[in-house]
Design an enzyme around this catalytic site. Sequence first.
Site, short mmCIF file in Angstrom:
data_model
loop_
_atom_site.label_atom_id
_atom_site.label_comp_id
_atom_site.label_asym_id
_atom_site.label_seq_id
_atom_site.Cartn_x
_atom_site.Cartn_y
_atom_site.Cartn_z
N GLN B 234 0.85 -1.34 0.04
CA GLN B 234 -0.11 0.05 -0.02
C GLN B 234 0.86 1.12 0.06
O GLN B 234 1.80 1.46 0.89
CB GLN B 234 -0.82 0.09 1.18
CG GLN B 234 -1.68 1.24 1.35
CD GLN B 234 -2.78 1.19 2.23
OE1 GLN B 234 -2.73 1.22 3.31
NE2 GLN B 234 -4.09 0.75 1.66
N LEU B 250 3.79 10.41 7.12
CA LEU B 250 2.25 10.28 6.71
C LEU B 250 1.61 11.47 7.18
O LEU B 250 1.87 12.10 8.11
CB LEU B 250 1.77 9.12 7.69
CG LEU B 250 0.44 8.45 7.59
CD1 LEU B 250 0.42 7.91 6.28
CD2 LEU B 250 0.09 7.37 8.49
N GLU B 253 -5.32 10.07 6.92
CA GLU B 253 -6.60 10.12 6.02
C GLU B 253 -7.56 10.87 6.92
O GLU B 253 -8.47 11.28 6.13
CB GLU B 253 -6.68 8.69 5.65
CG GLU B 253 -7.92 8.42 4.71
CD GLU B 253 -7.95 6.85 4.42
OE1 GLU B 253 -6.95 6.32 4.27
OE2 GLU B 253 -9.17 6.67 4.26
N HIS B 380 3.63 2.47 2.82
CA HIS B 380 3.23 2.60 4.00
C HIS B 380 2.83 1.23 4.66
O HIS B 380 2.81 1.10 5.91
CB HIS B 380 1.72 3.45 3.88
CG HIS B 380 1.00 3.57 4.85
ND1 HIS B 380 1.49 4.45 6.06
CD2 HIS B 380 -0.34 3.25 5.48
CE1 HIS B 380 0.83 4.27 7.17
NE2 HIS B 380 -0.33 3.75 6.98
N ARG B 415 -5.82 -2.46 1.64
CA ARG B 415 -6.29 -2.62 2.89
C ARG B 415 -6.97 -1.08 3.35
O ARG B 415 -6.30 -0.01 2.55
CB ARG B 415 -4.88 -2.38 4.13
CG ARG B 415 -5.63 -2.17 5.21
CD ARG B 415 -4.41 -2.23 6.63
NE ARG B 415 -3.33 -1.19 6.30
CZ ARG B 415 -3.52 -0.09 6.88
NH1 ARG B 415 -4.69 0.17 7.58
NH2 ARG B 415 -2.59 0.80 6.73
#
Lengths: 261, 603
Positions: B234, B250, B253, B380, B415
């Site tokens: 991912q 990161l 989200e 990730h 995922r």
Amino acid sequence: MSPQKQATFRIWRGDRLGGEFRDYTAGVSEGMVVLDAVNHIQATQANDLACRWNCKAGKCGSCSAEINGLPKLMCMTRLSDLPLDQPVTVQPMKAFPAIKDLITDVSWNFRVKKNIKPFKPRSPDAPDGTWRMAQADIDRVQEFRKCIECFLCQDVCHVLRDHQKHEQFTGPRYLIYVAALEMHPLDTEDRIDELRNTQGIGYCNITKCCTKVCPESIQITDNAIIPLKERVVDRFYDPFGWIWRWMKKKSDRQSPNAVKR
Amino acid sequence: MPEYETFQHDVLVIGSGGAGLRAAIEASAAGVSVGMVCKCLLGKAHTVMAEGGIAAALANVDDRDNWKVHFADTMRGGQYVNQWRMAELHAKEAPDRVRELEAWGAVFDRTKDGRILQRNFGGHKYPRLAHVGDRTGLEMIRTLQDHGVHQGIDVHMEICILALVTDGGRISGAFGYDRERGRFKIFRAKAIILATGGIGKAYKITSNSWDCTGDGHSLAYHAGAELIDMEFIQFHPTGMVWPPSVSGMLVTEGVRGEGGILTNADGKRFMFDFIPDNYKAQTADNEEEGWRYTQGDKNARRPPDLLTRDHVARCIVREIKEGRGTPHGGVYLDISWIKKRIPNAEEHIKRKLPSMYHQFKALGDVDITKEPMEVGPTTHYIMGGVHVNADTQMSDVPGLFAAGECAAGINGANRLGGNSLSDLIVFGKRAGEFAAKFAKENQHGKIDNDKIDVYAREALEPFENSAGENPYSVQRDLQEVMQHNVGIVRDEGEMRSALDHLKTFWERVGRVGVIGNRDFNPGWHTALDLKNLLTVSEAITRAALERKESRGAQFREDYLEKGERFSKVNTMIRKAADGTMEVRLAPLPEMPDYLKQIIEENK
């Protein structure tokens, strides 16, 4: 392209027996942090230079060190905030025994934590085994639970750093840990006696050094330590409270349904 | 043979993140002796980096949610090559595991009526992620750590495991060294649980830390266990791109869950341009509806910014490739715009996304309450890993279990955000339970001392070679090759060339040298990690070559469409008798009718 700017990093190299500062030169690029320089030196000039780091984002609290004499996370200290016309000194935390280079033995912290009485919730509020808590009632606990256990507050606390009272005093990190438990709306445990007797809260004379170095900006002194000190005072030094508890104990003793505590 | 310090546990857990801790707690509760080995200090594992939340159908915010919808969402997100039984167990058990965390002291954000609050996330039909601001992973690991230290678990910190030891095919122990002094250790165990996390360090741009080197994947492979789905990596669509020192870090989200939008250099919301057919029915086709969704309107459909990560990452790559990227080669992610919609937006953003605010302010000189962020994809998570029995988490090596990111099956080809933290606690618990059971039913196996001697000698070879190649150079070159040849966009030629490179890297690993002594020597540790990185890199590349189609996270320029043949298979990797890597396609387990029906009902 203009030649890359260079900076000198004066890094402590040594082990349990002693050591010395050594100078390394590394290029400086935009946005760079001290950990980038240390990692670069490690990868290119000194493969055996020991340092701890994990997330490189200020979330795991592994890369604590003293940069130009101030306790900081290496991953959150920008080179652009440091005077690069002089060497940047990087040395391990002073309050803990040296292991190698920038690494110290922080195992004492883990031992201290294990001695604190764990979370003990009240019975669930709902038949499905869940609880109800208002956001307003957990804001303070959530502030304390932001702690990333970098131990910078322990490092800077003079009770530990200068007076080496590691056996008598748990340090700011564990006072906020106790505060997070004591102020948890569901918790039913009582930790006030230990705060005074074994955790040594009385040693703290609220100089707020811990609060100043906290990378998570937790108001350690004002929001955790002082309220805990008040609870200790209420328990042990308030004569009216003392008499009331003595009376209550007495009446408990006389009551036929007295429950042994 | 020299005497090595030896520890003996019924169950040994390797890894101390969410899955490892949860497994150790469960095994200990079953009454067996448990040891836990951490590569770093306790509480520092990569779980602390998880931001957005834990996916569990608690239905606290939207009462239409239940395990069936969560199951259907997970399968759709995984493009139906998930192991259905894992997806089913995960959806059913996640709510209990989350409530358990609360009973152990976790303090989640609350709904107005005092229950655990849940937020929207990509690919989840309803608000489903239990969270604490944007630091949910820290809350999880701290809760498990603080609970775990009172459960009688022996914690061995800063130990790296170099090899698993087997006896007649079953697991009997592990061999490793302590980082502090470089001394070798033997751990005898009746059962071992791998919970070592991911492989991000095989790539140049990653959200993962130094220790995500695929240790569990590699240990299991070399011990004879089968790996599954290794081609599916991912690439999280939103990593920081500027400044260079933080590239890959990161950006949760959760920013999009709270109403953040993706735009290109022209200011256009490009995500509306390409909505995949199987998501059309549940995706908003206008900005107004998308906004209402993020604000909790149950009748609105989710904005395309919250489509699955594989899709969003590819859309971002397309914008950049076609010249509509930002100055530093990303796209814009804007949360500050919500000030047009709600009062006190600045305070709201700081409260909902405190870590993001802090991260951009401190490291990027960007105030996310006032201006957009620049973001691009970052390596990730690996969906692939040790092939395990869905119910017990045991691999096909008896006594060897795996849980969390290093195990595989629940996520299929992609995922969903939030499904990782729930995976850790659902399958961590199961691994602990069944490893304890296995330990109770079996005796300790033998440790082959000759083999241990070989491992020890190999591990010390770099010291005899102090003029050898710098291990960091090999690592860097490997990361470059994987980034460019086996990254987001793949094709046969580039991947074949990656295999050639990997061959030379194996040769270079044999020639690396280290300076200094065995005391906490990162150069030496890096040299030893290379074997794991190369093993997983080869597995990823070979699996990706075998899957001649584009599905989920695997995007092949030479096979742009999904292939019917590949919709029914998983790629499996095993070490052959001659030591080479063997790849095969195995049929998916047949899904029972009641689950097929659930998927149909939730189309």
